[in-house]
Every structure is written in structure tokens, then in C-alpha cells.
Design a protein around this motif. Structure first.
Motif, mmCIF file in Angstrom:
data_model
loop_
_atom_site.group_PDB
_atom_site.id
_atom_site.type_symbol
_atom_site.label_atom_id
_atom_site.label_comp_id
_atom_site.label_asym_id
_atom_site.label_seq_id
_atom_site.Cartn_x
_atom_site.Cartn_y
_atom_site.Cartn_z
ATOM 1 N N ASP A 153 20.682 34.836 43.466
ATOM 2 C CA ASP A 153 22.104 34.758 43.131
ATOM 3 C C ASP A 153 22.453 33.369 42.591
ATOM 4 O O ASP A 153 22.029 32.361 43.149
ATOM 5 N N SER A 191 27.710 43.064 54.035
ATOM 6 C CA SER A 191 27.088 41.761 54.279
ATOM 7 C C SER A 191 27.491 40.826 53.156
ATOM 8 O O SER A 191 27.251 41.140 51.982
ATOM 9 N N ARG A 207 32.325 34.988 40.742
ATOM 10 C CA ARG A 207 31.995 35.820 39.579
ATOM 11 C C ARG A 207 33.266 36.160 38.820
ATOM 12 O O ARG A 207 34.372 36.057 39.350
HETATM 13 C C1 UD1 Z 1 24.129 41.666 39.433
HETATM 14 C C2 UD1 Z 1 22.865 41.218 38.788
HETATM 15 C C3 UD1 Z 1 23.095 41.059 37.318
HETATM 16 C C4 UD1 Z 1 23.557 42.378 36.747
HETATM 17 C C5 UD1 Z 1 24.783 42.874 37.474
HETATM 18 C C6 UD1 Z 1 25.056 44.284 37.046
HETATM 19 C C7 UD1 Z 1 21.638 39.942 40.503
HETATM 20 C C8 UD1 Z 1 21.134 38.607 40.911
HETATM 21 N N1 UD1 Z 1 22.374 39.979 39.388
HETATM 22 O O1 UD1 Z 1 25.119 40.645 39.254
HETATM 23 O O2 UD1 Z 1 21.913 40.666 36.686
HETATM 24 O O3 UD1 Z 1 23.844 42.238 35.372
HETATM 25 O O4 UD1 Z 1 24.557 42.873 38.876
HETATM 26 O O5 UD1 Z 1 26.205 44.760 37.642
HETATM 27 O O6 UD1 Z 1 21.390 40.927 41.163
HETATM 28 N N2 UD1 Z 1 27.453 40.358 47.226
HETATM 29 C C9 UD1 Z 1 27.595 40.330 48.607
HETATM 30 N N3 UD1 Z 1 27.256 41.447 49.298
HETATM 31 C C10 UD1 Z 1 26.800 42.599 48.704
HETATM 32 C C11 UD1 Z 1 26.669 42.614 47.294
HETATM 33 C C12 UD1 Z 1 26.993 41.473 46.590
HETATM 34 O O7 UD1 Z 1 27.993 39.336 49.179
HETATM 35 O O8 UD1 Z 1 26.495 43.574 49.404
HETATM 36 C C13 UD1 Z 1 27.828 39.160 46.451
HETATM 37 C C14 UD1 Z 1 26.683 38.568 45.669
HETATM 38 O O9 UD1 Z 1 26.025 37.603 46.412
HETATM 39 C C15 UD1 Z 1 27.425 37.987 44.457
HETATM 40 C C16 UD1 Z 1 28.634 38.882 44.278
HETATM 41 O O10 UD1 Z 1 28.786 39.574 45.502
HETATM 42 O O11 UD1 Z 1 27.884 36.702 44.776
HETATM 43 C C17 UD1 Z 1 28.462 39.881 43.173
HETATM 44 O O12 UD1 Z 1 27.238 40.564 43.373
HETATM 45 P P1 UD1 Z 1 26.821 41.829 42.484
HETATM 46 O O13 UD1 Z 1 27.939 42.809 42.444
HETATM 47 O O14 UD1 Z 1 25.501 42.309 42.979
HETATM 48 O O15 UD1 Z 1 26.703 41.235 41.018
HETATM 49 P P2 UD1 Z 1 25.810 40.004 40.486
HETATM 50 O O16 UD1 Z 1 24.804 39.586 41.447
HETATM 51 O O17 UD1 Z 1 26.758 38.955 40.000
#
Ligand code: UD1
Length: 337
Positions: free
Chosen positions: A297, A215, A230
Motif C-alpha cells: 500500500d 480491518s 486515496r
Molecule cells: C487497489 C490496488 C490498485 C488497483 C485498485 C483497483 C493495491 C495495493 N492496489 O488500490 O492497484 O488499481 O485497488 O480498485 O492493492 N483498506 C483497508 N481495509 C480493507 C481494504 C482496504 O484498510 O479491507 C485500505 C487500504 O489500505 C487503502 C485503502 O483502504 O489505504 C484503499 O484500498 P483499496 O480499496 O484496496 O484500493 P487501493 O489499494 O488504493
């Protein structure tokens, strides 16, 4: 001897290998709450010997003190902490006790020993939605949106305050952007428990068929393709930065005995770009759908890396494709043998 807490975890295990390769003697402490003992086998294969391992929950003050009595610890790299953002919202006390209680015990152990060099795992989460990009270390810390994020902010403050009054404690907080990837050998990597919350493990698990589809959380952000941006950094680059930071501490001479560094590549990638990278390196399409935004996010976060470049002499070397390729290799080896 370097004490690595959480040394069987994701970033910890890669750092242990990097330390061993550079000739450091390591003692790993881990409570196995979010890691597996089998990681030690991978570390042993890569290091050529099995580092000392102690199973210990750092909330046990006596256990921590005993570590400093039994080993000649000249540096501490403190990874051990709970890190699930969503879980922290539901279990704040568990997070404060585990992340901050353990930190205080460690610092007290160090104080009793007479001081040492200390590296703390912090996160770009302390910047929240930054006002300016790329994000420099001078950017203001924003109110935390989760207890997890708060433990990183308060953790940094606890260390800074302690350094001020204990001249023999010298510390560096490393603010990681988004760590991804695995050791190029495929012998160690990220082992998320249950359904992954982070993007890259979710992608590789979808690629391998363990999850139906990814997703994508929102495509209506004010970015070029509408998805969040990111700074994804290879865990091997991060691991190397810890070894470099240890050297920095030996010569650190600033007034506060405390420094903060961003660890990122300096490049922002959108969620769709990460998916494209996966499709490129794996040679297979990824199932995904666009869903609503995930609460909490931020739109965009990527590092200004100048301070780490200049003062630590460290720069990330791996590209996004290389990091994703290593994560994919790890996923395949881990699941398919
Ligand atoms: C998250 C944490 C952050 C933490 C880090 C550790 C949040 C808000 N932040 O960072 O505090 O230090 O993990 O690794 O949770 N995404 C999708 N689908 C998914 C998963 C993620 O679209 O199934 C997107 C998210 O919206 C984001 C990006 O991928 O834009 C990165 O997400 P993620 O890997 O969870 O990292 P952060 O949210 O940046």
C-alpha cells in the motif's frame, strides 16, 4: 458502434449505460470470468433496450477478428482484464496472458480493420508512491509492485508504441484513481466475487452483516489520522468520462495519437474519513479494528485533475458521501432485494 470489452464488469456496465443514454450503439463482449449475465438485465432496464452481448474470451484471436468483421466498430473501450492485485502475485502468467494477450489481440483486430478509436482502462497504480501530490500525468511511472500493476504499465506502452506506427489508431489511457459507488438506481453496481479486497465493498458488506468487521490496514502512516489517503471517485463520474474521451478521440490531433488522463476528484480521503462517511450516510456505526499495514500500500495518492478538466472538459461531480450512499443503496438492494 462502440465495442465495450468487459462490459458486464463494474466500470464497464456503468459506462455501457452512459453510452446508451447518450445515444451510442453498444456491443458488449465479456467472458463472464468475473461478472454475471444478470448484469445485462440491469443494463437493459436502464437503457430501455438490451445491447448486443457476445460471450468471448479475448485471448481467442479468431474470435476477436470475427468481431471486427461482423460489426461496424467505430470505437473500442477496453475494460476486460483481471484486477486482483494479490492474485496477480501468485499467478503472474495468467495476468500477463489475460491482460496483455487480450490487448494485443484487440489491437491486431483493429489494425486489420484499418484503425479505430481506443480507450484503455489504466490505473493510478502506475505512479506507485508518487514524489509529489497531487499527482499529475507528468509524474514518473514507478516500478510496478505487482504483475497486475505491471500489466497496466506495459499495456499503456503497447498502445503508445502501436499508435506511433498506425496513424489510424487513436488512443487514450484513463488512469483511474479509486472507483467506488454504483448507479443511483441501485440496478447495477460492484459485484466482488468472494471476500472483497477493496475498501468500500468491504465496508458495505460489513454494514449489511456479511462480514464481521473491517480491518483498517495501519494507522501509523505519516498522514493526519495515520491511515492511508486515496482519491475515491464515483463510478458514474468515471463512466461519463469515457463518453467524453470518445468525443475527444474524434478531434484528437496530437502527434502521437495517444494521450493519458487522470480520472479522480482531486480530493484525498483517509480510510477513517471513508468510514465516517459510511456511518453518516447509513446512519449506523461500522465495526472496525486497526490491524497491521497491508504490504504494497502507498501512503497517499490523489489526482491533479487539471488536464482532464482542461482538455476533456470533464470534472467529477459527485461527493464522497454521494458515492458511498450509492454503494450502500446497491448493497442493500442487492442483498435484501
Ligand atoms: C487497489 C490496488 C490498485 C488497483 C485498485 C483497483 C493495491 C495495493 N492496489 O488500490 O492497484 O488499481 O485497488 O480498485 O492493492 N483498506 C483497508 N481495509 C480493507 C481494504 C482496504 O484498510 O479491507 C485500505 C487500504 O489500505 C487503502 C485503502 O483502504 O489505504 C484503499 O484500498 P483499496 O480499496 O484496496 O484500493 P487501493 O489499494 O488504493
Amino acid at each position: 458502434m462502440i465495442l465495450v470489452t468487459g462490459g458486464l464488469g463494474y466500470i464497464g456496465s456503468h459506462t455501457v449505460v452512459e453510452l446508451c443514454v447518450k445515444g451510442h450503439q453498444v456491443i458488449i463482449v465479456d467472458d463472464l470470468s468475473n461478472s454475471q449475465l444478470s448484469v445485462l438485465d440491469g443494463i437493459e432496464e436502464l437503457c430501455g433496450h438490451r445491447p448486443i452481448f457476445e460471450r468471448l474470451d479475448l485471448r481467442h484471436k479468431n474470435g476477436v477478428e470475427s468481431l471486427f468483421e461482423r460489426y461496424d466498430i467505430t470505437g473500442v473501450i477496453h475494460f476486460a482484464a483481471s484486477k486482483a492485485v494479490g492474485e496477480s502475485v501468485h499467478r503472474p502468467l495468467q495476468y500477463y496472458e489475460n491482460n496483455l494477450g487480450a490487448l494485443v489481440n484487440l489491437l491486431q483486430g483493429i489494425k486489420k480493420k484499418g484503425g479505430t478509436n481506443f480507450i484503455f482502462s489504466s490505473s493510478c497504480t502506475v505512479y506507485g508512491e508518487a514524489d509529489e501530490l497531487p499527482i499529475t500525468e507528468a509524474a514518473p511511472v514507478k516500478p510496478a509492485t505487482s504483475p497486475y500493476g505491471n500489466t497496466k504499465q506495459v499495456g499503456e506502452e503497447i498502445i503508445r508504441d502501436t499508435c506511433k506506427v498506425h496513424p489510424k489508431l487513436k488512443a487514450i489511457a484513463l488512469r483511474y484513481f479509486n472507483p467506488i459507488g454504483a448507479h443511483p438506481s441501485g440496478k447495477i453496481g460492484e459485484l466482488p466475487l468472494g471476500v472483497p479486497q477493496n475498501l468500500v465493498p468491504y465496508i458495505t458488506q460489513t454494514g449489511i452483516g456479511l462480514r464481521k468487521e473491517l480491518s483498517v490496514f495501519g494507522n501509523d502512516y505519516p498522514t493526519e489520522d495515520g491511515t492511508c489517503i486515496r482519491d475515491y471517485i464515483h463510478v458514474m463520474d468515471l463512466a461519463r468520462a469515457h463518453v467524453v474521451a470518445l468525443h475527444r478521440l474524434k478531434e484528437q490531433r496530437n502527434e502521437d495519437n495517444y494521450e493519458v488522463f487522470n480520472l479522480g476528484t482531486g480530493n484525498g480521503s483517509s480510510v477513517l474519513e471513508v468510514i465516517q462517511s459510511f456511518e453518516r450516510v447509513s446512519g449506523q456505526p461500522l465495526n472496525y479494528k486497526i490491524v497491521d499495514r497491508r504490504p504494497g500500500d502507498v501512503t497517499e495518492a490523489y489526482a491533479d485533475t487539471e488536464k482532464a478538466n482542461k482538455i476533456l472538459g470533464w470534472t467529477a461531480r459527485f461527493t464522497l458521501d454521494e458515492a458511498i450512499a450509492s454503494a450502500w443503496l446497491w448493497e442493500k438492494k442487492n442483498r435484501l432485494g
